[in-house]
Design an enzyme around this catalytic site. Structure first.
Site, PDB file in Angstrom:
ATOM      1  N   SER A  16      50.319  92.026  44.437  1.00  0.00           N
ATOM      2  CA  SER A  16      49.369  90.954  44.163  1.00  0.00           C
ATOM      3  C   SER A  16      47.975  91.384  44.632  1.00  0.00           C
ATOM      4  O   SER A  16      47.461  92.390  44.147  1.00  0.00           O
ATOM      5  CB  SER A  16      49.842  89.651  44.817  1.00  0.00           C
ATOM      6  OG  SER A  16      49.146  88.543  44.310  1.00  0.00           O
ATOM      7  N   HIS A  25      56.380  85.658  40.245  1.00  0.00           N
ATOM      8  CA  HIS A  25      55.481  86.442  41.078  1.00  0.00           C
ATOM      9  C   HIS A  25      56.046  86.574  42.488  1.00  0.00           C
ATOM     10  O   HIS A  25      56.486  85.601  43.092  1.00  0.00           O
ATOM     11  CB  HIS A  25      54.122  85.739  41.127  1.00  0.00           C
ATOM     12  CG  HIS A  25      53.026  86.538  41.756  1.00  0.00           C
ATOM     13  ND1 HIS A  25      52.570  87.723  41.219  1.00  0.00           N
ATOM     14  CD2 HIS A  25      52.275  86.313  42.862  1.00  0.00           C
ATOM     15  CE1 HIS A  25      51.579  88.188  41.975  1.00  0.00           C
ATOM     16  NE2 HIS A  25      51.386  87.348  42.972  1.00  0.00           N
ATOM     17  N   GLU A  76      56.332  86.319  35.784  1.00  0.00           N
ATOM     18  CA  GLU A  76      55.265  86.213  36.770  1.00  0.00           C
ATOM     19  C   GLU A  76      54.645  84.818  36.834  1.00  0.00           C
ATOM     20  O   GLU A  76      54.312  84.327  37.917  1.00  0.00           O
ATOM     21  CB  GLU A  76      54.164  87.229  36.449  1.00  0.00           C
ATOM     22  CG  GLU A  76      54.521  88.676  36.700  1.00  0.00           C
ATOM     23  CD  GLU A  76      54.321  89.100  38.149  1.00  0.00           C
ATOM     24  OE1 GLU A  76      53.940  88.255  38.990  1.00  0.00           O
ATOM     25  OE2 GLU A  76      54.567  90.283  38.434  1.00  0.00           O
TER      26      GLU A  76
END
Length: 520
Positions: A214, A439, A335
């Site tokens: 990330s 995610h 995600e």
């Protein structure tokens, strides 16, 4: 609160909500006791011995960025002579409450943590993985990532790093050297520390892999593009942080122009009462951390058009102007589902009737919303997964495919998609629809998040072992392949799921990448 504000706030919070972790398989026993006191150039540190590995936590790699050093490039830490206790982590960098219970207001936070297998030693060095945590450049801590399974199973040394976050890491102001890139400068200082010191912990300073997820992945992209990072790492791992994200998509790009960052800095100064001060920087350096945290925006990005980051990382990657090291890059199959679920739960249902307005709120450019609604139709009242697919495809899957292709034209690249549709949840509560592999869901397969136990099936344990094997072999030889794992070809994307580790060439089609590339 606007839909965009809801989304960016949830985006910053998602990684910070990693509140549970999973237990490791029994580690191997050390052949002989390993030293827990190590001498660095700054002074000796005493860590803790465990079954098969050692940890050294809270080691300063730079001076506390306080007083006149608030918003200054990192300075060398003051040396010490007595043995320094390194058996517990230091404070996280200042941030709101979330991943760090109660948050943090302690600016003395430029510390790192070393996990080293007992097999490693100065005469038997092991590859090194330097991990940059995620959290939207506003939250997170290196100590949240217990790396002992990776260290033991992969026979590598793992370093997790704290770096300045939020306004304290990315404030930009005219006349301020380092504007907009203090957090990136911290990461480079940590890498210089690793090159200089990791040999004493059994690490091989000639085999350093920079890795992150990330915001940590975006950071790796920035370091690939930063001239100042030349020679600081030998390979790169980018998880869910594509280098070629676009500014017209609902998630902020991985960096912003210096002019944009300076505008945000001026707004912050005004909010905390320093906008009209004769010496705005001196005024800002007197503002309590808690007040700065309350005034900063929910999302932050490093600034480019700066000495540390002269060009946008996306432009650098597109033009082939980046450090030519081998790269392992990937994203997760679903995600966007975590963000979509959060937005739905916040009282924003996605139905055939609301769908056009939801899309228009995130894609306001003329003509985009209509095209997206046509490409991703919502036929029922439970359109959350469709919204999740739009977020995931636009902001992760397709930019990751683009980044991987551009980088592969210059250096060896291995690409993956994490696809465990039953990945253990990272947040508490029941989502409004199954999240699949959202995610950050790959992280518990590599780390024990927060050191807390987590339940995996036997097949998921095997996948975790396979992933650790790939990641650490890449750190060792720049090639993730080994005799006991399915072959990973550079010509395909490796789909990672329990008992289903297979190459695929359909990733871009599955995520509508031709549509997104044409949309611009």
């Amino acid at each position: 609160m606007s839909m965009h504000r809801v989304m960016t706030t949830l985006g910053c919070a998602l990684t910070a909500m990693l509140a549970t972790a999973w237990s490791a398989a029994p580690p191997t026993q050390p052949a002989r006791p390993a030293a827990t006191t190590v001498r660095t150039h700054d002074g000796p540190v005493r860590g803790a011995a465990h079954d098969g590995y050692r940890t050294f936590e809270g080691i300063p790699y730079a001076a506390p960025p306080t007083g006149d050093l608030r918003w200054a490039p990192p300075h060398r830490a003051a040396p010490w002579s007595a043995v320094r206790d390194a058996t517990r982590p230091a404070s996280a960098c200042p941030q709101p409450a979330g991943e760090v219970p109660g948050g943090s207001t302690d600016e003395d936070c430029l510390h790192l943590n070393v996990t080293t297998p007992d097999s490693a030693g100065p005469g038997n060095p092991r590859p090194v993985i330097v991990w940059l945590h995620g959290g939207g450049f506003t939250s997170g801590a290196g100590s949240s990532y217990d790396a002992h399974r990776m260290a033991i199973r992969g026979d590598v040394v793992v370093v997790t790093v704290n770096y300045r976050l939020g306004a304290l890491g990315y404030l930009a102001h005219s006349g301020l050297p380092g504007s907009g890139t203090f957090g990136l400068a911290d990461q480079q200082a940590a890498l210089r520390w690793v090159r200089s010191e990791i040999g004493a912990f059994g690490g091989d300073a000639r085999r350093v892999t920079l890795a992150g997820e990330s915001a940590g992945g975006y950071s790796v992209c920035a370091q690939l593009a930063s001239p100042a990072a030349a020679g600081l790492f030998d390979r790169a791992i980018i998880e869910s942080g594509p280098c070629t994200g676009r500014s017209d998509r609902p998630f902020a790009p991985s960096s912003v122009p210096l002019s944009t960052a300076r505008t945000a800095g001026a707004d912050l100064a005004a909010k905390v009462g320093c906008g009209s001060a004769r010496d705005a920087l001196a005024c800002l350096r007197r503002v309590p951390v808690s007040r700065l945290l309350a005034a900063q925006e929910g999302d932050q990005q490093p600034a480019y058009a700066t000495p540390l980051l002269p060009v946008d990382p996306a432009a650098a990657i597109t033009g082939g102007r980046f450090h030519h090291v081998p790269v392992l890059i990937g994203a997760n199959h679903d995600e966007g589902n975590g963000w979509a679920a959060g937005i739905v739960q916040a009282g924003n249902p996605v139905t055939p009737g609301t769908w056009p307005d939801v899309v228009a709120a995130f894609f306001p450019a003329p003509g985009q919303a209509k095209a997206i609604v046509h490409e991703y139709p919502v036929h029922r009242t439970d359109g959350g997964p469709v919204f999740g697919a739009v977020i995931g495809d636009a902001d992760f899957a397709c930019p990751t495919a683009e980044s991987g292709g551009l980088i592969a034209a210059q250096v060896p690249v291995w690409r993956y998609e994490f696809a465990d549709e039953h990945a253990p949840p990272l947040t508490s509560g029941t989502p409004p629809f199954p999240l699949g592999a959202p995610h950050a869901s790959e992280l518990p397969y590599l780390f024990d998040l927060g050191g807390r136990p987590r339940v995996l099936t036997a097949a998921q344990h095997r996948l975790a072992a396979t992933m650790i094997g790939y990641w650490t072999r890449f750190a060792r030889t720049a090639d993730p392949n080994g005799p006991s794992s399915p072959h990973w070809s550079r010509r395909t994307v490796l789909s990672l799921a329990p008992d289903h580790v297979v190459p695929t060439v359909t990733t871009s089609a599955r995520h509508h990448c031709a549509f997104w590339n044409a949309l611009g």
